[in-house]
Design a protein around this motif. Structure first.
Motif, short mmCIF file in Angstrom:
data_model
loop_
_atom_site.label_atom_id
_atom_site.label_comp_id
_atom_site.label_asym_id
_atom_site.label_seq_id
_atom_site.Cartn_x
_atom_site.Cartn_y
_atom_site.Cartn_z
N PHE A 167 76.23 -31.01 85.28
CA PHE A 167 77.39 -30.54 84.53
C PHE A 167 76.97 -29.57 83.42
CE2 PHE A 167 80.14 -30.96 80.79
CZ PHE A 167 81.32 -30.46 81.31
N VAL A 168 76.00 -29.97 82.63
CA VAL A 168 75.54 -29.14 81.50
C VAL A 168 75.03 -27.79 82.02
CG1 VAL A 168 73.83 -28.94 79.65
CG2 VAL A 168 75.11 -31.07 79.94
N THR A 169 74.28 -27.81 83.09
CA THR A 169 73.76 -26.57 83.68
C THR A 169 74.90 -25.66 84.12
OG1 THR A 169 71.76 -27.71 84.40
CG2 THR A 169 72.27 -25.61 85.48
N GLU A 170 75.87 -26.22 84.85
CA GLU A 170 77.01 -25.42 85.31
C GLU A 170 77.81 -24.87 84.13
OE1 GLU A 170 77.80 -24.26 88.15
OE2 GLU A 170 76.95 -25.59 89.67
N LEU A 171 78.01 -25.71 83.11
CA LEU A 171 78.76 -25.26 81.93
C LEU A 171 78.03 -24.14 81.21
CD1 LEU A 171 81.23 -25.58 80.13
CD2 LEU A 171 79.98 -27.32 78.86
N GLU A 172 76.73 -24.28 81.03
CA GLU A 172 75.95 -23.22 80.38
C GLU A 172 76.03 -21.92 81.16
OE1 GLU A 172 72.01 -24.86 79.92
OE2 GLU A 172 72.49 -25.68 77.95
N ASN A 173 75.95 -22.00 82.49
CA ASN A 173 75.96 -20.81 83.33
C ASN A 173 77.33 -20.13 83.38
OD1 ASN A 173 73.26 -21.17 83.94
ND2 ASN A 173 73.67 -22.25 85.84
N SER A 184 83.12 -22.35 89.47
CA SER A 184 83.80 -21.43 88.55
C SER A 184 85.31 -21.42 88.78
CB SER A 184 83.23 -20.02 88.67
OG SER A 184 83.39 -19.53 89.98
N THR A 185 85.75 -21.51 90.02
CA THR A 185 87.19 -21.55 90.32
C THR A 185 87.80 -22.82 89.74
OG1 THR A 185 86.87 -20.28 92.35
CG2 THR A 185 88.90 -21.55 92.19
N TRP A 186 87.12 -23.93 89.96
CA TRP A 186 87.58 -25.21 89.41
C TRP A 186 87.60 -25.15 87.88
CZ3 TRP A 186 84.63 -28.73 86.48
CH2 TRP A 186 85.23 -29.96 86.25
N MET A 187 86.58 -24.53 87.31
CA MET A 187 86.47 -24.42 85.85
C MET A 187 87.63 -23.58 85.29
SD MET A 187 83.17 -23.11 83.79
CE MET A 187 82.77 -23.78 82.22
N TYR A 188 87.95 -22.46 85.95
CA TYR A 188 89.10 -21.65 85.55
C TYR A 188 90.36 -22.50 85.51
CZ TYR A 188 87.10 -16.92 85.99
OH TYR A 188 86.38 -15.78 85.81
N ARG A 189 90.56 -23.27 86.56
CA ARG A 189 91.79 -24.06 86.67
C ARG A 189 91.89 -25.08 85.53
NH1 ARG A 189 94.33 -25.70 92.21
NH2 ARG A 189 96.42 -25.74 91.43
N VAL A 190 90.82 -25.82 85.29
CA VAL A 190 90.82 -26.82 84.22
C VAL A 190 90.99 -26.14 82.86
CG1 VAL A 190 89.45 -28.58 83.03
CG2 VAL A 190 89.47 -28.51 85.53
N ALA A 191 90.26 -25.05 82.64
CA ALA A 191 90.33 -24.35 81.35
C ALA A 191 91.73 -23.80 81.09
CB ALA A 191 89.29 -23.23 81.30
N LEU A 192 92.30 -23.14 82.08
CA LEU A 192 93.63 -22.58 81.91
C LEU A 192 94.69 -23.67 81.73
CD1 LEU A 192 93.41 -19.66 84.47
CD2 LEU A 192 93.71 -19.43 81.99
#
Length: 164
Positions: free
Chosen positions: A9-15, A59-67
């Motif tokens: 998780f931390v690696t993906e978040l940093e990237n 990144s797609t999942w991250m966009y969705r959660v962030a938005l």
């Protein structure tokens, strides 16, 4: 949660943290609110990460959660982002300071986009990130046809805002 999952998780978040910074820039107007929203999105990502099945790109999942987090908080607070303490998890994330100068050319566009509604803002944001209409539709949970129609209407609104 195990250490391996936490490390992934931390690696993906940093990237991918610039995604979160860009979302924060769209939904906040000052550095403190930006940082608060960044923290809240990180917390929501962490809470949801064990359920991430990898059916889409991180990144797609991250966009969705962030938005979704930004829109939900924005609607609840009507301009004031409130955060919650989450003391049980402390991340050691190497934070890159968000460099606004790289996006100085987009400043006028971002100001125009901020005048749009919540969903329209999210759609434009994903469009500016060079996401395909399919990816945008998937991220926002609407059809691809609806995405295209909304985008054409938004382009016209932005032209009106930028060229009064």
């Amino acid at each position: 949660m195990n250490k391996e999952l936490e490390h992934k998780f931390v690696t993906e978040l940093e990237n991918n943290q610039n995604i979160v910074h860009k979302v924060c820039s769209l939904y906040t107007n000052d550095k403190d609110s930006h940082n608060d929203l960044f923290q809240e999105i990180t917390i929501q990502l962490w809470k949801a990460y064990p359920k991430f099945r990898g059916e889409s790109k991180f990144s797609t999942w991250m966009y969705r959660v962030a938005l979704n987090t930004a829109i939900t908080l924005y609607r609840k607070s009507k301009r004031r982002i409130k955060t919650q303490d989450y003391d049980s998890v402390i991340f050691k994330i190497k934070s890159n300071e968000y460099d606004n100068t790289q996006e100085e050319q987009l400043k006028l566009m971002y100001n125009a986009v901020k005048q749009l509604g919540d969903i329209d803002k999210a759609l434009v944001f994903l469009y500016l990130e060079n996401k395909s209409y399919t990816e945008i539709a998937e991220t926002l949970g609407i059809t691809e046809v609806n995405t295209r129609v909304k985008m054409n209407r938004i382009k016209n609104k932005l032209r009106t805002i930028l060229n009064p």
